[in-house]
Design a protein around this motif. Structure first.
Motif, PDB file in Angstrom:
ATOM      1  N   ASP A 193      74.525  98.450  68.324  1.00  0.00           N
ATOM      2  CA  ASP A 193      73.291  97.812  67.112  1.00  0.00           C
ATOM      3  C   ASP A 193      72.495  96.639  68.255  1.00  0.00           C
ATOM      4  N   VAL A 194      73.614  95.954  69.132  1.00  0.00           N
ATOM      5  CA  VAL A 194      72.941  94.935  70.117  1.00  0.00           C
ATOM      6  C   VAL A 194      72.776  95.773  71.733  1.00  0.00           C
ATOM      7  N   GLY A 236      72.685  98.605  72.644  1.00  0.00           N
ATOM      8  CA  GLY A 236      71.914 100.270  72.336  1.00  0.00           C
ATOM      9  C   GLY A 236      72.885 101.648  73.045  1.00  0.00           C
ATOM     10  N   LEU A 291      69.901  91.613  76.956  1.00  0.00           N
ATOM     11  CA  LEU A 291      70.135  92.379  75.889  1.00  0.00           C
ATOM     12  C   LEU A 291      68.181  93.341  75.202  1.00  0.00           C
ATOM     13  N   GLU A 299      65.987  95.147  73.295  1.00  0.00           N
ATOM     14  CA  GLU A 299      65.131  94.627  71.995  1.00  0.00           C
ATOM     15  C   GLU A 299      65.387  96.008  71.017  1.00  0.00           C
ATOM     16  N   LEU A 300      67.207  95.633  70.061  1.00  0.00           N
ATOM     17  CA  LEU A 300      66.492  96.575  69.154  1.00  0.00           C
ATOM     18  C   LEU A 300      66.036  96.315  68.029  1.00  0.00           C
ATOM     19  N   THR A 313      66.655  95.937  64.906  1.00  0.00           N
ATOM     20  CA  THR A 313      68.471  96.239  64.440  1.00  0.00           C
ATOM     21  C   THR A 313      68.473  94.843  63.627  1.00  0.00           C
ATOM     22  N   SER A 329      71.349  92.903  66.375  1.00  0.00           N
ATOM     23  CA  SER A 329      70.306  92.761  67.316  1.00  0.00           C
ATOM     24  C   SER A 329      69.797  91.515  67.161  1.00  0.00           C
ATOM     25  N   GLU A 330      69.251  91.462  66.515  1.00  0.00           N
ATOM     26  CA  GLU A 330      67.517  89.799  66.241  1.00  0.00           C
ATOM     27  C   GLU A 330      68.478  89.099  65.915  1.00  0.00           C
ATOM     28  N   ARG A 380      69.774  87.973  69.377  1.00  0.00           N
ATOM     29  CA  ARG A 380      69.305  87.889  70.567  1.00  0.00           C
ATOM     30  C   ARG A 380      68.200  86.032  69.682  1.00  0.00           C
TER      31      ARG A 380
END
Length: 793
Positions: free
Chosen positions: A718-719, A721, A735, A737-738, A740, A743-744, A747
């Motif tokens: 999720d972070v 990928g 990192l 940009e996913l 999830t 991830s958000e 980031r």
């Protein structure tokens, strides 16, 4: 360093690392219970009115027993013990900090505390809010020339008392009008008296000549070594992209100069169909081939500038010339910039070998890890210092970018920036293909460098309350007088440190104030004065001095002092002085607050991280021994310590470590429309790492994201990928940009860390290795000094 830190080295106990230092004969394990806050407050007698935070700062901590020393959040500057009204208007600690937020009444009390007194200043930092004042009259004390500030005293509407020299001044009629409230008769409500940081639009009284235009000269190494490194293509691309964002106005001037074994000038005069190269081959008698077409108006000659930047990389792509005439190129640059002043940006890839300023290699690779002493920390010639002083006198600052894979004698080259108030950037082993990490850092640094704000023809003066005196400055500048620094250029990423002493007793003062005034020309041609004023209480008790000690500012000042001592004396003397500073503190605290504790390695809670910071400092490239360190890298680390803002320096000394695989929104910051998680800080110790986690270490100029071998696959997916741990690429540097939640969160946190610094930091994702932070674990770091201190006591 100050006399308090000049004692000689203390003999080490002859013990092997495998032996338990606490089992030695004569060592008694500490067993007494520590007092609680109420007991401590009672024991300290005169502190009944001190806020609880200050009492907590005095709580004794036994470093031999307590392991969890680090707070869960980044350490904040201690808050001075002032009234609420004064706290509200005091200068931000990000701009102005003192090593002691409670100033001792006398030098004797300061000596008794065994702590250094000094200031750490970041005067031109980027500010989101800055009161700008336009007035025909800038109100100043007519005796000491202090600018009016929130800490002066209004005796009545027509008179005010200076907070530095205590003389009484008249209030000018114009000052009676408040432009903010548009009312008359309330001088104490004017913005100058409501804000500790203000900026004045200066009148012609503050000008020796009409304000200069923004002027930029780029001096580029185009030798074979530079072609191999490949930096020129990326420099030209970056400048082409940012040409319209160079700070300036319609008067902005630019020029270009390249060099190998000869010096090349470029005629960019408006009206030409293409740039013209002019070559001067006599580097022993350099001259300017044209005086009116080499530094040109950017707006008028923009197309020619773009043509030059587009063609430059190809012009020298086949160069086989291995010599470097840097010295003559700098002499030519000085002559070009003499009429206006401005900024020279030098890009160098090797040791200068021709003409004035030619150097020879002084590094001995087999001595890089020697513990007997590091040689050649001083410049080999005074050519670059003299040239820098000439530049400073003509309001020219010189910034140096060193992109070398070999020794280039930075100890000599850095003088050109040190004495002209410039900056030094270094990219060891730079190569555009073989070292992508350094290329990325160069590109990010260059983007910031080309667009950051700049001040020209600046001077900075620091004033302080009567009885206090300044005796040493640290940073890049030329000292024009005892309290005046000449800064040909000033930028928002450079800081300064100041050592101080107490000449006369402050017994008649309850407050001590410090004021820094920076007079500069903006890139738009406006003369401005930025003023910062800091107010601190004066105390007569040693406990109050310890309660207000700022451990990070102390570490920063001692680092600057150690760098100077390593150059003027020796590296071993500088290291001994740092160790003695810790020993002196523990000894002074034990002997002077002995009613609380009689055994153990005890320090006040506010200074509990001091030994840890000093030990980490001793492991830095600038000061370490017994570890292979290239001489240029050591010198660059020293340059960073002398110029980096405190927050950035402390991240370099003792990086911040966070666990990210379990990051959540608990305790998060809510900024605008975003949520920024705040994971707790972890000690830099291998025992804090686990194979099932993911850990981020923030070193200031670089991030390391370490992924444990057994890390949760959801985090990896999720972070990062990647479907699994084994599929994480070896050179991952960003990192993705996913979409999830995890991830958000990650980031958002990393971006928030990134936003709180000037230059962008690279990210490296690491796996399959164990990181031993600051060389060894903190316990092994601590072992070295424990032997020192145990023997001392």
């Amino acid at each position: 360093m100050q006399p308090a830190y000049q004692q000689g080295p203390i003999s080490h106990v002859n013990a092997s690392p495998a032996r338990d230092p606490y089992s030695q004969p004569g060592y008694q394990p500490y067993s007494q219970p520590f007092p609680n806050l109420s007991q401590l407050s009672a024991a300290l007698g005169g502190l009944s009115g001190v806020p609880e935070l200050e009492v907590e700062a005095l709580r004794p901590v036994n470093l031999l027993q307590e392991r969890n020393l680090l707070p869960p959040r980044p350490l904040e500057a201690p808050e001075p013990n002032l009234s609420a009204d004064l706290k509200k208007v005091n200068c931000s600690p990000q701009t102005f900090r003192c090593t002691l937020t409670s100033i001792p009444q006398t030098q004797a009390l300061l000596n008794k505390a065994r702590l250094p007194l000094g200031l750490v200043l970041h005067p031109f930092r980027d500010l989101q809010q800055l009161p700008v004042i336009t007035s025909n009259t800038i109100v100043r004390c007519r005796f000491c020339r202090t600018y009016i500030n929130p800490f002066v005293t209004f005796l009545d509407q027509r008179r005010w008392k200076c907070n530095l020299c205590y003389r009484v001044n008249d209030v000018p009629d114009e000052f009676m009008y408040n432009p903010v409230t548009r009312s008359y008769g309330e001088p104490h409500k004017r913005p100058e008296v409501q804000n500790a940081t203000v900026e004045f639009i200066a009148s012609s009284d503050y000008m020796l000549r009409p304000p200069q235009p923004a002027a930029y000269l780029f001096v580029l190494d185009v030798s074979h070594n530079a072609v191999e490194a490949g930096y020129l293509k990326y420099f030209c691309e970056a400048l082409l992209d940012k040409l319209d964002k160079l700070p300036g106005d319609a008067r902005t001037k630019v020029g270009f100069l390249t060099f190998d074994n000869t010096v090349h000038f470029y005629n960019l005069q408006e009206g030409l169909s293409q740039p013209q190269m002019l070559v001067v081959s006599d580097v022993d008698d350099i001259f300017i081939p044209s005086h009116d077409s080499l530094m040109v108006n950017l707006k008028e000659s923009k197309e020619l500038v773009k043509d030059l930047l587009t063609s430059l990389p190809a012009m020298f792509s086949q160069s086989k010339e291995t010599h470097s005439a840097l010295g003559p190129a700098l002499q030519a640059a000085l002559k070009l910039m003499t009429p206006t002043g401005g900024r020279i940006s030098v890009f160098q890839t090797q040791l200068p070998s021709l003409g004035a300023g030619a150097l020879q290699s002084r590094e001995e690779p087999n001595q890089r890890s020697s513990s007997k002493g590091v040689q050649h920390l001083s410049p080999a010639t005074d050519f670059y210092k003299k040239l820098a002083l000439d530049c400073s006198g003509l309001q020219i600052g010189v910034d140096l970018f060193l992109l070398s894979s070999q020794y280039a004698d930075l100890a000599s080259l850095a003088c050109i920036s040190k004495y002209s108030a410039g900056s030094v950037f270094s990219y060891p082993s730079f190569h555009h293909i073989h070292n992508p990490a350094q290329l990325e850092k160069f590109q990010k640094d260059l983007e910031r460098y080309l667009t950051r704000k700049i001040g020209f023809e600046a001077v900075m003066r620091i004033r302080c309350t009567k009885g206090l005196s300044i005796h040493t400055f640290h940073g890049n500048f030329f000292v024009r007088s005892t309290d005046l620094l000449s800064l040909a250029n000033v930028n928002p990423d450079s800081a300064f440190a100041v050592q101080m002493s107490i000449e006369d007793t402050l017994a008649d003062s309850s407050l001590a104030c410090f004021q820094a005034a920076l007079l500069y020309t903006s890139c738009k041609g406006k003369r401005r004065i930025r003023v910062h004023t800091l107010c601190l209480p004066v105390v007569n008790q040693l406990t109050d001095v310890y309660a207000g000690a700022d451990v990070q500012a102390i570490t920063c000042l001692l680092a600057n002092m150690a760098i100077d001592r390593s150059v003027s004396s020796s590296l071993s003397d500088a290291r001994d002085a740092l160790e003695n500073a810790v020993v002196d503190l523990i000894s002074a605290y034990k002997s002077n607050v002995s009613s609380l504790q009689t055994s153990g390695m005890v320090v006040p809670a506010g200074l509990r991280l001091f030994p840890l910071y000093i030990l980490a400092l001793l492991k830095q490239k600038a000061l370490r021994t017994d570890t292979s360190t290239r001489l240029d890298e050591r010198i660059f680390s020293m340059c960073e310590f002398k110029t980096q803002p405190l927050q950035q320096l402390m991240r370099m000394v003792y990086p911040d470590l966070y666990r990210l695989d379990n990051i959540s929104d608990q305790g998060a910051l809510h900024l605008n429309d975003s949520v920024v998680p705040q994971p707790p800080l972890l000690h830099l110790s291998a025992e804090r790492l686990s194979r099932d986690g993911a850990f981020l270490m923030d070193c200031g100029n670089v991030f390391y994201l370490w992924i444990g071998k057994c890390c949760n696959e959801m985090f990896v997916r999720d972070v990062l990928g990647c479907p699994s741990y084994s599929s994480i690429p070896p050179n991952m540097g960003h990192l993705p940009e996913l979409d999830t939640p995890l991830s958000e969160r990650v980031r958002a946190f990393v971006d928030w860390l990134q936003d709180n610094r000037g230059f962008s930091s690279n990210l490296h994702v690491l796996k399959n290795i164990i990181i031993f932070f600051t060389q060894e674990t903190i316990l092994s770091l601590f072992y070295n000094l424990q032997l020192h201190i145990l023997f001392y006591f």
